[in-house]
Design a protein around this motif. Structure first.
Motif, PDB file in Angstrom:
ATOM      1  N   GLN A   1      71.515  26.109  31.417  1.00 22.28           N
ATOM      2  CA  GLN A   1      72.553  26.404  32.391  1.00 22.28           C
ATOM      3  C   GLN A   1      73.646  25.350  32.312  1.00 22.28           C
ATOM      4  O   GLN A   1      73.371  24.163  32.170  1.00 22.28           O
ATOM      5  CB  GLN A   1      71.961  26.425  33.809  1.00 22.28           C
ATOM      6  N   CYS A   2      74.885  25.783  32.404  1.00 20.98           N
ATOM      7  CA  CYS A   2      76.001  24.844  32.395  1.00 20.98           C
ATOM      8  C   CYS A   2      75.939  23.969  33.646  1.00 20.98           C
ATOM      9  O   CYS A   2      75.821  24.472  34.757  1.00 20.98           O
ATOM     10  CB  CYS A   2      77.315  25.621  32.351  1.00 20.98           C
ATOM     11  N   LYS A   3      76.033  22.675  33.456  1.00 14.69           N
ATOM     12  CA  LYS A   3      75.921  21.741  34.570  1.00 14.69           C
ATOM     13  C   LYS A   3      77.262  21.466  35.245  1.00 14.69           C
ATOM     14  O   LYS A   3      77.339  21.337  36.465  1.00 14.69           O
ATOM     15  CB  LYS A   3      75.329  20.420  34.050  1.00 14.69           C
ATOM     16  N   ILE A   4      78.326  21.377  34.453  1.00 15.37           N
ATOM     17  CA  ILE A   4      79.637  21.021  35.005  1.00 15.37           C
ATOM     18  C   ILE A   4      80.682  22.026  34.534  1.00 15.37           C
ATOM     19  O   ILE A   4      81.142  21.955  33.394  1.00 15.37           O
ATOM     20  CB  ILE A   4      80.054  19.603  34.558  1.00 15.37           C
ATOM     21  N   PRO A   5      81.083  22.995  35.372  1.00 17.79           N
ATOM     22  CA  PRO A   5      82.138  23.952  34.990  1.00 17.79           C
ATOM     23  C   PRO A   5      83.509  23.280  35.029  1.00 17.79           C
ATOM     24  O   PRO A   5      84.023  22.985  36.095  1.00 17.79           O
ATOM     25  CB  PRO A   5      82.028  25.052  36.060  1.00 17.79           C
ATOM     26  N   ILE A   6      84.072  23.016  33.862  1.00 15.65           N
ATOM     27  CA  ILE A   6      85.332  22.272  33.828  1.00 15.65           C
ATOM     28  C   ILE A   6      86.562  23.167  33.961  1.00 15.65           C
ATOM     29  O   ILE A   6      87.684  22.665  34.036  1.00 15.65           O
ATOM     30  CB  ILE A   6      85.443  21.413  32.548  1.00 15.65           C
ATOM     31  N   ASN A   7      86.369  24.507  34.010  1.00 14.58           N
ATOM     32  CA  ASN A   7      87.524  25.363  34.269  1.00 14.58           C
ATOM     33  C   ASN A   7      87.976  25.226  35.721  1.00 14.58           C
ATOM     34  O   ASN A   7      89.074  25.655  36.081  1.00 14.58           O
ATOM     35  CB  ASN A   7      87.219  26.828  33.939  1.00 14.58           C
ATOM     36  N   ASP A   8      87.134  24.632  36.577  1.00 15.78           N
ATOM     37  CA  ASP A   8      87.504  24.371  37.971  1.00 15.78           C
ATOM     38  C   ASP A   8      87.599  22.874  38.235  1.00 15.78           C
ATOM     39  O   ASP A   8      87.399  22.411  39.364  1.00 15.78           O
ATOM     40  CB  ASP A   8      86.468  24.997  38.916  1.00 15.78           C
ATOM     41  N   LEU A   9      87.918  22.104  37.225  1.00 11.73           N
ATOM     42  CA  LEU A   9      87.954  20.651  37.339  1.00 11.73           C
ATOM     43  C   LEU A   9      89.038  20.191  38.318  1.00 11.73           C
ATOM     44  O   LEU A   9      90.164  20.684  38.296  1.00 11.73           O
ATOM     45  CB  LEU A   9      88.227  20.044  35.963  1.00 11.73           C
ATOM     46  N   ASP A  10      88.684  19.251  39.178  1.00 10.36           N
ATOM     47  CA  ASP A  10      89.635  18.668  40.124  1.00 10.36           C
ATOM     48  C   ASP A  10      90.355  17.513  39.436  1.00 10.36           C
ATOM     49  O   ASP A  10      89.784  16.441  39.238  1.00 10.36           O
ATOM     50  CB  ASP A  10      88.903  18.180  41.370  1.00 10.36           C
ATOM     51  N   LEU A  11      91.608  17.716  39.063  1.00 10.69           N
ATOM     52  CA  LEU A  11      92.340  16.684  38.334  1.00 10.69           C
ATOM     53  C   LEU A  11      92.715  15.495  39.222  1.00 10.69           C
ATOM     54  O   LEU A  11      93.185  14.473  38.716  1.00 10.69           O
ATOM     55  CB  LEU A  11      93.599  17.280  37.704  1.00 10.69           C
ATOM     56  N   LYS A  12      92.503  15.605  40.527  1.00  7.86           N
ATOM     57  CA  LYS A  12      92.780  14.501  41.439  1.00  7.86           C
ATOM     58  C   LYS A  12      91.550  13.617  41.643  1.00  7.86           C
ATOM     59  O   LYS A  12      91.566  12.682  42.445  1.00  7.86           O
ATOM     60  CB  LYS A  12      93.255  15.042  42.783  1.00  7.86           C
ATOM     61  N   MET A  13      90.495  13.906  40.914  1.00  7.58           N
ATOM     62  CA  MET A  13      89.242  13.173  41.085  1.00  7.58           C
ATOM     63  C   MET A  13      89.363  11.722  40.632  1.00  7.58           C
ATOM     64  O   MET A  13      90.249  11.352  39.854  1.00  7.58           O
ATOM     65  CB  MET A  13      88.144  13.846  40.257  1.00  7.58           C
ATOM     66  N   ASN A  14      88.455  10.898  41.131  1.00  9.67           N
ATOM     67  CA  ASN A  14      88.258   9.556  40.615  1.00  9.67           C
ATOM     68  C   ASN A  14      87.274   9.688  39.449  1.00  9.67           C
ATOM     69  O   ASN A  14      86.132  10.122  39.637  1.00  9.67           O
ATOM     70  CB  ASN A  14      87.684   8.647  41.705  1.00  9.67           C
ATOM     71  N   VAL A  15      87.694   9.355  38.253  1.00  8.92           N
ATOM     72  CA  VAL A  15      86.887   9.607  37.060  1.00  8.92           C
ATOM     73  C   VAL A  15      85.586   8.809  37.074  1.00  8.92           C
ATOM     74  O   VAL A  15      84.522   9.313  36.694  1.00  8.92           O
ATOM     75  CB  VAL A  15      87.694   9.305  35.781  1.00  8.92           C
ATOM     76  N   ASN A  16      85.642   7.572  37.528  1.00  9.54           N
ATOM     77  CA  ASN A  16      84.429   6.752  37.593  1.00  9.54           C
ATOM     78  C   ASN A  16      83.401   7.387  38.521  1.00  9.54           C
ATOM     79  O   ASN A  16      82.217   7.512  38.175  1.00  9.54           O
ATOM     80  CB  ASN A  16      84.783   5.350  38.085  1.00  9.54           C
ATOM     81  N   THR A  17      83.842   7.823  39.690  1.00  9.78           N
ATOM     82  CA  THR A  17      82.949   8.476  40.655  1.00  9.78           C
ATOM     83  C   THR A  17      82.403   9.783  40.090  1.00  9.78           C
ATOM     84  O   THR A  17      81.228  10.119  40.276  1.00  9.78           O
ATOM     85  CB  THR A  17      83.693   8.751  41.972  1.00  9.78           C
ATOM     86  N   PHE A  18      83.246  10.522  39.381  1.00  7.84           N
ATOM     87  CA  PHE A  18      82.839  11.785  38.764  1.00  7.84           C
ATOM     88  C   PHE A  18      81.676  11.584  37.799  1.00  7.84           C
ATOM     89  O   PHE A  18      80.672  12.305  37.844  1.00  7.84           O
ATOM     90  CB  PHE A  18      84.039  12.395  38.036  1.00  7.84           C
ATOM     91  N   PHE A  19      81.773  10.592  36.921  1.00  3.14           N
ATOM     92  CA  PHE A  19      80.704  10.344  35.944  1.00  3.14           C
ATOM     93  C   PHE A  19      79.413   9.892  36.624  1.00  3.14           C
ATOM     94  O   PHE A  19      78.317  10.292  36.224  1.00  3.14           O
ATOM     95  CB  PHE A  19      81.165   9.321  34.903  1.00  3.14           C
ATOM     96  N   ILE A  20      79.542   9.063  37.647  1.00  6.52           N
ATOM     97  CA  ILE A  20      78.347   8.606  38.360  1.00  6.52           C
ATOM     98  C   ILE A  20      77.667   9.769  39.065  1.00  6.52           C
ATOM     99  O   ILE A  20      76.449   9.968  38.946  1.00  6.52           O
ATOM    100  CB  ILE A  20      78.703   7.493  39.365  1.00  6.52           C
ATOM    101  N   ASP A  21      78.442  10.564  39.794  1.00  4.36           N
ATOM    102  CA  ASP A  21      77.869  11.654  40.597  1.00  4.36           C
ATOM    103  C   ASP A  21      77.336  12.803  39.749  1.00  4.36           C
ATOM    104  O   ASP A  21      76.304  13.398  40.069  1.00  4.36           O
ATOM    105  CB  ASP A  21      78.908  12.193  41.583  1.00  4.36           C
ATOM    106  N   LYS A  22      78.039  13.134  38.670  1.00  4.10           N
ATOM    107  CA  LYS A  22      77.688  14.315  37.884  1.00  4.10           C
ATOM    108  C   LYS A  22      76.696  14.043  36.746  1.00  4.10           C
ATOM    109  O   LYS A  22      75.997  14.952  36.300  1.00  4.10           O
ATOM    110  CB  LYS A  22      78.960  14.943  37.293  1.00  4.10           C
ATOM    111  N   ILE A  23      76.641  12.811  36.274  1.00  5.63           N
ATOM    112  CA  ILE A  23      75.832  12.533  35.086  1.00  5.63           C
ATOM    113  C   ILE A  23      74.871  11.362  35.280  1.00  5.63           C
ATOM    114  O   ILE A  23      73.665  11.486  35.103  1.00  5.63           O
ATOM    115  CB  ILE A  23      76.734  12.258  33.865  1.00  5.63           C
ATOM    116  N   ILE A  24      75.404  10.221  35.669  1.00  5.69           N
ATOM    117  CA  ILE A  24      74.611   8.992  35.670  1.00  5.69           C
ATOM    118  C   ILE A  24      73.516   9.003  36.728  1.00  5.69           C
ATOM    119  O   ILE A  24      72.410   8.504  36.496  1.00  5.69           O
ATOM    120  CB  ILE A  24      75.540   7.773  35.849  1.00  5.69           C
ATOM    121  N   LYS A  25      73.776   9.584  37.881  1.00  2.00           N
ATOM    122  CA  LYS A  25      72.776   9.624  38.948  1.00  2.00           C
ATOM    123  C   LYS A  25      71.501  10.360  38.524  1.00  2.00           C
ATOM    124  O   LYS A  25      70.424  10.109  39.066  1.00  2.00           O
ATOM    125  CB  LYS A  25      73.360  10.282  40.205  1.00  2.00           C
ATOM    126  N   ASP A  26      71.622  11.277  37.584  1.00  2.00           N
ATOM    127  CA  ASP A  26      70.469  12.059  37.131  1.00  2.00           C
ATOM    128  C   ASP A  26      69.637  11.331  36.085  1.00  2.00           C
ATOM    129  O   ASP A  26      68.592  11.828  35.654  1.00  2.00           O
ATOM    130  CB  ASP A  26      70.933  13.401  36.561  1.00  2.00           C
TER     131      ASP A  26
END
Length: 237
Positions: free
Chosen positions: A22-47
């Motif tokens: 299953q796709c984990k992160i749908p990037i067609n709905d990516l929030d370009l206003k995101m904080n990139v560091n927080t994005f990587f921690i929340d979506k990938i590193i925490k797991d």
């Protein structure tokens, strides 16, 4: 002083099947206003449940290791400097002048559906950010995309967005213009594309599907000239 981790931290990929279909992160709905560091921690590193041992005998979680040392077994964060640009003349001290940050997936399974854009998935990607973690660009790659799936994706996008197609020596580029960003798909030409021996999931060995080597780029329209210079140097040909 750099840490000593039980897990070796260098880029490599694993070929083979994965349990994640299953796709984990749908990037067609990516929030370009995101904080990139927080994005990587929340979506990938925490797991990442790996415990990282330092040379001091202490143990760090993946999140702690990334915050302290800018790397884990899966993700690395590096600073780009003036010396990384395609400049005719380098000045003394250019290697110390930061221009951006690059977040990269450095360990992945080729069949992993880490991120997807609609019906196309990508096992690995990179995100270019400003020094204060604002999104600049995302680059994702999949070396073996079913050509039929790619045609479906382009057809879906054409229903609402105008397609601009260009050719270079090595790529066919399919571009779409959105309000705040540009979307590009670079399909490697047969003479240039990477070779891969990995079979598509569910593929009939006697009737292999035709595939394409695909690179996706989402580029913010707020990208600076230096960011564009770096992207063109590394992904513009």
């Amino acid at each position: 002083m750099k840490p000593i981790f039980l897990v070796l931290l260098y880029p490599f990929l694993i070929f083979g099947q994965t349990q994640n279909d299953q796709c984990k992160i749908p990037i067609n709905d990516l929030d370009l206003k995101m904080n990139v560091n927080t994005f990587f921690i929340d979506k990938i590193i925490k797991d990442d449940n790996t415990q990282y041992n330092t040379e001091y005998g202490s143990t760090l979680s993946a999140t702690e290791a990334f915050k302290k040392y800018k790397q884990t077994q899966k993700v690395a964060k590096t600073n780009l400097t003036e010396a990384d640009l395609d400049k005719k003349h380098l000045l003394e001290g250019d290697e110390k002048i930061n221009i951006a940050q690059l977040y990269s997936i450095v360990r992945y399974v080729e069949d992993d559906r880490l991120v997807c854009y609609q019906n196309i998935w990508f096992p690995t990607f990179k995100v270019l950010s400003t020094m204060d973690d604002k999104f600049v660009a995302l680059i994702a790659e999949n070396r073996k995309v079913a050509e039929e799936d790619f045609k479906v994706l382009i057809g879906n996008l054409e229903k609402t967005n105008k397609l601009s197609k260009t050719d270079s020596q090595n790529f066919e580029t399919y571009s779409f213009d959105f309000k705040t960003y540009e979307l590009k798909f670079k399909k490697a030409k047969t003479s240039y594309r990477s070779e891969s021996s990995i079979q598509l999931a569910g593929e009939d060995k006697d009737k292999p599907k035709k595939t394409v080597d695909l690179e996706l780029i989402i580029l913010s329209k707020s990208a600076s000239d230096k960011h564009l210079n770096w992207l063109n140097k590394n992904y513009g040909k």
